[in-house]
Scaffold this motif. Structure first.
Motif, PDB file in Angstrom:
ATOM      1  N   GLY A  33      48.214  24.861  30.716  1.00 41.05           N
ATOM      2  CA  GLY A  33      48.645  24.707  32.104  1.00 41.05           C
ATOM      3  C   GLY A  33      48.558  25.960  32.919  1.00 41.05           C
ATOM      4  N   VAL A  34      48.652  27.119  32.270  1.00 38.28           N
ATOM      5  CA  VAL A  34      48.472  28.391  32.971  1.00 38.28           C
ATOM      6  C   VAL A  34      46.992  28.749  32.922  1.00 38.28           C
ATOM      7  CG1 VAL A  34      49.080  30.831  33.054  1.00 38.28           C
ATOM      8  CG2 VAL A  34      50.798  29.143  32.357  1.00 38.28           C
ATOM      9  N   VAL A  35      46.414  29.019  34.081  1.00 41.52           N
ATOM     10  CA  VAL A  35      44.979  29.308  34.166  1.00 41.52           C
ATOM     11  C   VAL A  35      44.779  30.810  34.390  1.00 41.52           C
ATOM     12  CG1 VAL A  35      42.819  28.808  35.343  1.00 41.52           C
ATOM     13  CG2 VAL A  35      44.558  27.020  35.122  1.00 41.52           C
ATOM     14  N   PHE A  36      43.923  31.391  33.552  1.00 42.60           N
ATOM     15  CA  PHE A  36      43.576  32.811  33.673  1.00 42.60           C
ATOM     16  C   PHE A  36      42.133  32.912  34.187  1.00 42.60           C
ATOM     17  CE2 PHE A  36      46.864  32.554  30.496  1.00 42.60           C
ATOM     18  CZ  PHE A  36      47.662  33.659  30.726  1.00 42.60           C
ATOM     19  N   ILE A  37      41.970  33.661  35.256  1.00 41.23           N
ATOM     20  CA  ILE A  37      40.627  33.905  35.802  1.00 41.23           C
ATOM     21  C   ILE A  37      40.370  35.407  35.775  1.00 41.23           C
ATOM     22  CG2 ILE A  37      39.135  33.806  37.837  1.00 41.23           C
ATOM     23  CD1 ILE A  37      40.585  31.276  38.694  1.00 41.23           C
ATOM     24  N   ASP A  38      39.343  35.817  35.053  1.00 42.12           N
ATOM     25  CA  ASP A  38      38.898  37.209  35.104  1.00 42.12           C
ATOM     26  C   ASP A  38      37.948  37.332  36.289  1.00 42.12           C
ATOM     27  OD1 ASP A  38      40.361  37.743  32.867  1.00 42.12           O
ATOM     28  OD2 ASP A  38      38.673  37.627  31.480  1.00 42.12           O
ATOM     29  N   LEU A  39      38.402  38.040  37.319  1.00 46.58           N
ATOM     30  CA  LEU A  39      37.606  38.176  38.541  1.00 46.58           C
ATOM     31  C   LEU A  39      36.888  39.515  38.521  1.00 46.58           C
ATOM     32  CD1 LEU A  39      37.104  36.499  41.155  1.00 46.58           C
ATOM     33  CD2 LEU A  39      38.728  38.045  42.284  1.00 46.58           C
ATOM     34  N   ARG A  40      35.618  39.511  38.878  1.00 47.28           N
ATOM     35  CA  ARG A  40      34.783  40.713  38.791  1.00 47.28           C
ATOM     36  C   ARG A  40      34.141  41.003  40.137  1.00 47.28           C
ATOM     37  NH1 ARG A  40      30.689  38.557  36.365  1.00 47.28           N
ATOM     38  NH2 ARG A  40      29.340  38.675  38.194  1.00 47.28           N
ATOM     39  N   ASP A  41      34.166  42.275  40.503  1.00 45.32           N
ATOM     40  CA  ASP A  41      33.307  42.744  41.588  1.00 45.32           C
ATOM     41  C   ASP A  41      32.594  43.992  41.092  1.00 45.32           C
ATOM     42  OD1 ASP A  41      35.130  44.828  41.780  1.00 45.32           O
ATOM     43  OD2 ASP A  41      35.951  44.222  43.716  1.00 45.32           O
ATOM     44  N   ARG A  42      31.959  44.724  41.959  1.00 41.11           N
ATOM     45  CA  ARG A  42      31.153  45.873  41.549  1.00 41.11           C
ATOM     46  C   ARG A  42      31.969  46.924  40.810  1.00 41.11           C
ATOM     47  NH1 ARG A  42      28.232  49.511  46.074  1.00 41.11           N
ATOM     48  NH2 ARG A  42      30.241  50.588  45.990  1.00 41.11           N
ATOM     49  N   SER A  43      33.278  46.983  41.115  1.00 33.38           N
ATOM     50  CA  SER A  43      34.110  48.054  40.557  1.00 33.38           C
ATOM     51  C   SER A  43      34.655  47.744  39.174  1.00 33.38           C
ATOM     52  CB  SER A  43      35.285  48.334  41.504  1.00 33.38           C
ATOM     53  OG  SER A  43      36.153  47.206  41.548  1.00 33.38           O
ATOM     54  N   GLY A  44      34.659  46.467  38.764  1.00 28.60           N
ATOM     55  CA  GLY A  44      35.197  46.121  37.462  1.00 28.60           C
ATOM     56  C   GLY A  44      35.817  44.739  37.452  1.00 28.60           C
ATOM     57  N   VAL A  45      36.686  44.510  36.445  1.00 25.09           N
ATOM     58  CA  VAL A  45      37.265  43.182  36.215  1.00 25.09           C
ATOM     59  C   VAL A  45      38.788  43.301  36.201  1.00 25.09           C
ATOM     60  CG1 VAL A  45      37.440  41.251  34.592  1.00 25.09           C
ATOM     61  CG2 VAL A  45      35.268  42.467  34.852  1.00 25.09           C
ATOM     62  N   VAL A  46      39.460  42.279  36.756  1.00 23.07           N
ATOM     63  CA  VAL A  46      40.910  42.206  36.664  1.00 23.07           C
ATOM     64  C   VAL A  46      41.303  40.763  36.347  1.00 23.07           C
ATOM     65  CG1 VAL A  46      41.332  41.711  39.115  1.00 23.07           C
ATOM     66  CG2 VAL A  46      43.087  42.894  37.762  1.00 23.07           C
ATOM     67  N   GLN A  47      42.390  40.622  35.603  1.00 27.28           N
ATOM     68  CA  GLN A  47      42.878  39.293  35.236  1.00 27.28           C
ATOM     69  C   GLN A  47      43.793  38.743  36.329  1.00 27.28           C
ATOM     70  OE1 GLN A  47      44.138  38.077  31.071  1.00 27.28           O
ATOM     71  NE2 GLN A  47      46.165  38.315  32.029  1.00 27.28           N
ATOM     72  N   CYS A  48      43.500  37.502  36.732  1.00 28.74           N
ATOM     73  CA  CYS A  48      44.335  36.804  37.713  1.00 28.74           C
ATOM     74  C   CYS A  48      44.968  35.584  37.022  1.00 28.74           C
ATOM     75  CB  CYS A  48      43.518  36.353  38.916  1.00 28.74           C
ATOM     76  SG  CYS A  48      42.679  37.716  39.768  1.00 28.74           S
ATOM     77  N   VAL A  49      46.267  35.370  37.237  1.00 35.58           N
ATOM     78  CA  VAL A  49      47.004  34.326  36.540  1.00 35.58           C
ATOM     79  C   VAL A  49      47.511  33.292  37.552  1.00 35.58           C
ATOM     80  CG1 VAL A  49      48.913  33.814  34.983  1.00 35.58           C
ATOM     81  CG2 VAL A  49      47.773  36.037  34.857  1.00 35.58           C
ATOM     82  N   PHE A  50      47.216  32.029  37.285  1.00 29.57           N
ATOM     83  CA  PHE A  50      47.700  30.934  38.128  1.00 29.57           C
ATOM     84  C   PHE A  50      48.683  30.109  37.294  1.00 29.57           C
ATOM     85  CE2 PHE A  50      43.991  32.389  40.296  1.00 29.57           C
ATOM     86  CZ  PHE A  50      44.290  32.226  41.639  1.00 29.57           C
TER      87      PHE A  50
END
Length: 629
Positions: A33-50
């Motif tokens: 039920g908890v969704v984790f999205i690893d979001l990436r741009d040119r600078s790197g990756v960060v984990q986002c939690v929904f």
């Protein structure tokens, strides 16, 4: 901007801040039920939690639907990751973004290859066809950033040292003394053509005549060369020219430039000055004018030792004016028959008729030729080669060029095979200047001398009388030494030229230029360029020399090659097993080794109307070939 922060910049210091991020979905994970999205741009990756308990349900539902490489805008609060869930592999691994809003900016269909994985097995053609996806990979982004930082450092250094960046023409005059040029038809002048520049060579010399004194350019160059794995039809060079200088001044500027740029771009400080070898010394010791100094194994001359031996191959080679040289490979005496056979076949690929071996085992010598050599000859060979128990001596007997070619390539092969060369070519940067090249080389196909570098390279001042003698000899049927012979005066004239080598790859070349008309015309005579042709092609340059041209010299450094070494882009030619620099990896949109562009499909056909406007009519064979496209 849509985003308030970069994905890769978030740290503990941002905890509690509300942020808006934009980027691509690197990975999606649904954990109960908890969704984790690893979001990436040119600078790197960060984990986002929904988390349904902290985020509106509509955004959690949307988060479950997104796929890899979708483009998202995420709003949320930066928080600490729960203890034990930190990711030390990520710069952002101590924090995460508690998602409070999500907008899909664009969807992405399934990719032809994963961009989040660094280990790709996909064919290079597929990578180049979808280059915009390939460039999303971290390794490729890092290379683009390295290129930017290196060129910025170059510009900073050149500016601080009084150089002006001047753009030279892309449309230029056809002066075919070097590589094949790309022709550009003139619509407004039927039957006439521009060419795309092989280099800014003549233009930068004219800038010296103009009094610019210190010029540089990050220059695009284009050459219509036959396909080769380590070449591109368009490439970039760091072009430099200076007035009122000697070679020593060029060495100093280039060494300090590279030292500065490497420290700024990759944090590596190389010692200066760089070592130097003359061309003759490099060929004698390494069989190559671009030796890799990261390991030993030098060529050793044993011609005099075996000149009178009972081994016919050696003795007959020496009698015919040939050469016998050896390599001593430490600790390789246990090489198997299969190993020796492979090395022999490898040497034959480069012209050698065979390979003699002497393995120094425990109290014995294993060799197919030792029985033909006396103990005195064997001991003399071992002493000169520095061979000890456990070593293997490899010997080639042939013409000098063949010996150099075969043994230099054997040296490179064994250096990698035995682990003497670092797998990361950027881990040990070894620069070398190679100087005193021959001004001219004999072209057997053309039956004349050709420039070793280009026809604007100055001879050493002390060798001008030799050049004059050689030109006179060309018109003297009674001159006792034939053209092309190593003792002919034109074969002995030294060029006031220099190459710079890095880890066994030539990364640049330059010279002190000719700045006097009479010397330039003398070189044209030496390469048997007819006066009327010289006038037609180069009269504008010769005339410029008559208006107070200063002494000048410079160099062109191959930016792509330097970056390929720094980014460890060494590859292997399948047919020979020899290493080369895959400069396609450091160019944003390269061509294949067959000069095709899988991304756009170029080169492509052009409409008849466009051809007619350019006054071009295709020959029947070209029309037939185009039908197959």
């Amino acid at each position: 901007m849509l985003k308030t922060h970069l994905c890769g910049e978030l740290r503990k210091s941002h905890i509690g801040q509300k942020v808006t991020l934009c980027g691509w979905v690197n990975r999606v994970r649904d954990h109960g039920g908890v969704v984790f999205i690893d979001l990436r741009d040119r600078s790197g990756v960060v984990q986002c939690v929904f988390d349904p308990q902290r985020c509106p349900q509509e955004f959690v539902a949307t988060a479950r639907e997104v796929g890899n490489e979708w483009v998202l805008e995420i709003t949320g609060e930066v928080t600490s990751r729960p203890p034990g869930t930190e990711n030390p592999k990520l710069a952002t691994g101590e924090v995460e973004v508690c998602g409070q809003g999500l907008e899909v900016l664009n969807e992405a269909k399934p990719l032809p290859f994963p961009v989040s994985s660094e280990e790709l097995t996909v064919d290079e053609w597929v990578r180049l066809k979808h280059r915009y996806l390939d460039l999303r990979r971290k390794r490729m982004r890092d290379i683009l950033e390295l290129r930017h930082r290196f060129t910025k450092a170059v510009r900073d250094f050149m500016d601080e040292n009084g150089f002006w960046e001047v753009e030279t023409p892309v449309l230029w005059k056809h002066t075919p003394e070097g590589a094949r040029e790309f022709l550009v038809p003139s619509r407004l002048h039927p039957g006439r053509f521009f060419v795309l520049p092989q280099s800014p060579q003549i233009a930068k010399q004219l800038l010296m005549v103009a009094g610019v004194e210190r010029y540089f350019q990050i220059a695009r160059c284009l050459r219509d060369e036959d396909p080769r794995a380590d070449r591109q039809p368009e490439f970039t060079q760091i072009d430099i020219e200076m007035s009122f200088v000697t070679a020593e001044d060029v060495y100093d500027v280039v060494e300090r430039l590279l030292q500065y740029a490497l420290e700024k771009a990759v944090g590596v400080k190389v010692p200066v000055p760089f070592p130097r070898l003359t061309y003759d010394e490099a060929i004698d010791r390494y069989g190559s004018d671009k030796p890799d100094l990261r390991f030993g194994i030098e060529l050793v001359e044993i011609t005099d030792i075996v000149a009178k031996s009972n081994f016919r191959v050696f003795a007959e080679t020496v009698a015919k004016g040939g050469q016998v040289k050896a390599l001593c490979v430490q600790g390789f005496s246990a090489a198997s028959r299969k190993d020796i056979a492979e090395l022999t076949e490898f040497a034959k690929r480069f012209g050698a008729k065979g390979l003699a071996t002497l393995a120094l085992g425990d109290g014995e010598i294993r060799s197919q030729v030792a029985k033909f050599l006396t103990d005195g000859e064997l001991q003399a060979i071992f002493k000169r080669c520095g061979a000890k128990q456990g070593d293997l001596v490899l010997v080639v007997a042939d013409e000098q060029d063949v010996v150099a070619e075969a043994l230099s390539n054997l040296r490179l092969k064994l250096g990698r095979q035995l682990g003497l060369v670092p797998t990361d070519s950027s881990g040990d940067l070894r620069f070398l200047w190679v100087t005193d090249f021959p001004l001219l080389k004999w072209d057997a196909d053309e039956g004349r001398y050709a420039p070793s570098h280009h026809p604007f390279t100055s001879p050493y001042p002390d060798d001008v009388p030799l050049l004059q003698q050689g030109v006179q000899a060309l018109n003297d049927p009674n001159f006792p030494i034939p053209k092309g012979h190593r003792d002919h005066p034109l074969s002995k004239v030294r060029a006031y030229a220099y190459d710079i080598v890095l880890n066994g790859y030539e990364i640049g070349g330059g010279s002190i230029r000719i700045h006097r008309r009479e010397i330039q015309e003398l070189v044209f005579q030496a390469i048997e360029l007819p006066p009327e042709e010289a006038k037609r092609k180069f009269d504008f340059l010769l005339e410029a020399f008559e208006y107070g041209a200063p002494p000048h010299g410079g160099i062109a450094l191959g930016l792509d090659r330097i970056l390929a070494v720094l980014a460890n882009c060494e590859a292997t030619v399948p047919e020979t097993g020899m290493p080369y620099l895959n400069i396609r990896e450091v160019i944003a949109f390269p061509k294949t080794s067959t000069t095709q562009d899988p991304l756009t499909g170029a080169p492509t056909q052009v409409d008849e109307k466009v051809l007619a406007e350019q006054h071009i009519a295709l020959r029947p064979d070209a029309q037939e070939a185009a039908k197959g496209d």
